[in-house]
Design an enzyme around this catalytic site. Structure first.
Site, PDB file in Angstrom:
ATOM      1  N   GLU A  38     -39.179  82.768 -24.279  1.00 49.02           N
ATOM      2  CA  GLU A  38     -38.202  82.435 -23.082  1.00 49.02           C
ATOM      3  C   GLU A  38     -37.546  83.625 -23.001  1.00 49.02           C
ATOM      4  OE1 GLU A  38     -35.313  79.382 -23.011  1.00 49.02           O
ATOM      5  OE2 GLU A  38     -35.461  79.336 -20.910  1.00 49.02           O
ATOM      6  N   ARG A 267     -38.376  78.242 -39.579  1.00 47.80           N
ATOM      7  CA  ARG A 267     -38.036  79.609 -39.187  1.00 47.80           C
ATOM      8  C   ARG A 267     -37.254  80.294 -40.314  1.00 47.80           C
ATOM      9  NH1 ARG A 267     -34.677  77.212 -34.265  1.00 47.80           N
ATOM     10  NH2 ARG A 267     -34.763  79.548 -33.762  1.00 47.80           N
ATOM     11  N   LYS A 277     -30.153  82.365 -30.416  1.00 48.06           N
ATOM     12  CA  LYS A 277     -29.941  83.062 -29.153  1.00 48.06           C
ATOM     13  C   LYS A 277     -28.579  82.706 -28.498  1.00 48.06           C
ATOM     14  CE  LYS A 277     -34.501  83.425 -27.530  1.00 48.06           C
ATOM     15  NZ  LYS A 277     -35.437  83.391 -26.439  1.00 48.06           N
TER      16      LYS A 277
END
Length: 565
Positions: A38, A267, A277
């Site tokens: 994104e 992750r 983020k």
RNA sequence: UACCUCGUGGUGUAAUGGUAACACAGGAGAUUUUGAUUCUCUCAUUCAAGGUUCGAGUCCUUGCGAGGUAGCCA
């Protein structure tokens, strides 16, 4: 050479699964993956893991393979072109190429709309008038089932009309939402009639003001995958619960060109940093670091500017493997892969970070000689260079101790040390200022100990230190970077309602002026160096000027002596 | 007190029913005009209990522990 591939490389669970698909001729043996960021922030080292996986798979399965770069731009309130640009730059820098396969979820808005109409026609989606609060209240909890919305059984025609009006802009933001009609009692919260379209009166970076309704990730993602004929949709563990919804959409939307499936992996977590983020954005917005590409940031742009290399990062991603266990990798391991690469390629130079002046009292005043030094002992082809030497020098403060500690074998009063590739010197006098600080050291050099000479009968000199000629040395700005946080897990240490920024390392950046050999005046921005015996440094690509490089410390050299202290 | 997923040295991974291995970190040593690199040696591992089996890290059961999940974020 230092990183040989094992003769029988074992496959991780993802590659094993894909190899099975290929040999079963699923999708005619094609492997089509995608990296779907994104554009709402900069990529970080955790994304590198995903990039190496998805693009790596494409390389490994060539020629019947490809990897798409797709921007998941379904929420215009958070996304910006700045991020789109940085993401492309970062993926390229890591060494990967998406060729012609650059896509945007927003490219599919019209098709996604048609798919939603299809679901409505099948009685599998409905327009809900409930407020977000009401929806939350009727969704149930982790332990209790939800209850149906009073609008759940609207007719197909009414839903069609309402959805068309949503698109036409007849409603206010938040007034209505399109929901998939699945199961309000599902133990999986994602299946309790998830919202798939919401009204957002925001300007989109690509579609402008053409739309005021936007698809949700859970809806857009599987359908975008299908539209691109993705075969394997690989994402991180937190999307595991979304898989049933992914599969529901693939199964229920008519006319999809392919049937992708989703699998999840853990992750990356790294010690001494944060990797979300949202938190990285906060560091940037609050000025706690100097932007997304601050060399202390775990962002791709940050570690690039720090001097990490694509090779090192790719090797790192290969080494950490691919599992479903939410591991915590030591920062030291990343640093190891960086040193491993830089050791092969970085040019060696002499630099003195914290200078002490040394006067060679028996060296002729005004005389200058040149010493030949090897640019890179790991690669003789990198050649030699000449470095000036004269009566007054600088050595590093770390290489002198007035009252030496156990095991210190560098320069001490009355002691002898070798100036690397020059000759040995003995310290006779420590000259101090009124405040007791050391101003300079008076030493003599021994001409019989020059490089290559083999004087017999003198005691072996244990210490070898680097040096620069005072008259010839350049003053350069050097930024000494250290870990961003003082604790291994800042978020965990802060706890539920604590603030992770309290653990920021006040010593994560120190700016000094160093004395460096004159050859680096020609250093280009974006070049890797090893300051011998000190560490790896990178000429800052932004702030270096012609003839005036600025150095960022990439990583320190391992220091066997530090350990003994 | 729901559901999903996961538990192998300090850390990250491998072993696909058949000798628990590799890397990093740690320790010791050799080489070294970088206390680096390189090389040698070394320390240390299957969450627990049952079960299946000639044989279990691996399969089954139960327990324990960890992570994730209740956005009109992705």
């Amino acid at each position: 050479m230092s990183n040989p591939a094992p003769a029988t490389a074992s496959l991780d669970f993802i590659r094993e699964m894909i190899a099975a698909d290929v040999s079963a001729k699923r999708n005619e043996g094609w492997v089509v993956t995608r990296f779907p960021p994104e554009p709402n922030g900069y990529l970080h080292i955790g994304h590198a893991k995903s990039i190496c996986l998805n693009f790596g798979l494409s390389l490994e399965n060539a020629p019947k393979a490809r990897c798409h770069l797709r921007f998941d731009d379904t929420n215009p309130t958070k996304e910006e072109v700045e991020y789109v640009d940085s993401i492309q730059e970062d993926v390229k820098w890591l060494g990967f190429d998406w060729g012609d396969h650059l896509f945007y979820a927003s490219d599919y808005f019209e098709k996604l709309y048609a798919f939603a109409v299809n679901l409505i026609n099948k009685g599998l989606a409905y327009v809900d008038d409930q407020t977000p609060e009401q929806m939350r209240a009727t969704r149930g909890t982790l332990t209790a089932p939800g209850t149906a919305s009073p609008f759940r059984d609207r007719s197909v025609k009414e839903n069609l009309d309402l959805f068309a009006q949503m698109r036409a802009g007849d409603f206010k933001e938040g007034e209505k939402v399109l929901r998939a009609k699945i199961d309000m009692a599902s133990p999986n919260m994602n299946m309790r009639d998830p919202a798939i379209y919401r009204i957002l009166r925001a300007h989109h970076h690509r579609t402008g003001d053409a739309w005021c309704i936007y698809p949700m990730y859970d809806y857009a993602h599987p359908l975008s995958d299908a539209l691109e004929s993705i075969t394997h949709s690989l994402c991180t563990l937190e999307f595991e619960h979304h898989r049933p919804l992914y599969e529901w959409l693939i199964a229920n939307v008519d006319g999809l060109p392919s049937q992708p499936y989703q699998r999840e992996f853990a992750r990356l977590n790294l010690t001494f940093t944060v990797m979300s983020k949202r938190k990285l954005l906060r560091l940037v917005k609050e000025g706690l670091v100097n932007g997304w590409d601050d060399p202390r940031m775990p962002t791709i742009s940050g570690i690039r500017r720090r001097g990490y290399t694509p090779t090192a990062i790719r090797n790192f991603c290969k080494s950490i493997g691919m599992t479903k266990y939410p591991s915590l990798t030591e920062l030291g391991f990343l640093e190891h892969t960086v040193r491993e690469d830089l050791n092969q390629h970085a040019q060696r130079v002499y630099a003195v970070l914290r200078p002490i002046k040394v006067v060679l009292t028996n060296y002729p005043d005004g005389q200058v000689e040149h010493v030949e030094l090897t640019n890179n002992p790991e690669n003789e082809a990198d050649g030699k260079r000449q470095v000036p030497l004269s009566r007054e020098l600088f050595i590093d403060a770390d290489d002198f101790m007035e009252t030496p500690s156990q095991g210190f074998h560098r320069l001490v009063p009355g002691g002898e040390v070798r100036l690397k590739y020059a000759f040995c010197i003995i310290c006779h006098e420590v000259i101090k200022g009124a405040d007791g600080s050391i101003i300079e050291l008076h030493c003599t050099y021994d001409d019989t100990t020059r490089h290559g000479a083999k004087p017999v009968g003198r005691p072996k000199v244990k210490g070898t230190i680097h040096w620069v000629s005072a008259a010839h040395a350049l003053d350069v700005e050097v930024r000494l970077y250290d870990k961003l946080f003082t604790v291994e897990q800042p978020e965990e240490s802060a706890g539920e309602d604590g603030d992770f920024t309290q653990f920021m390392n006040p010593q994560s950046l120190e700016v000094i002026t160093a004395k460096i050999e004159p050859s680096v005046a020609a250093a280009k921005p974006g070049a890797h160096y090893q300051f011998e015996r000190v560490g790896y440094f990178y000429t800052d690509p932004k702030d270096s000027l012609p003839g005036k490089p600025v150095f960022n410390r990439t990583v320190q050299l391992k220091d066997g002596f530090l350990k003994t202290k």
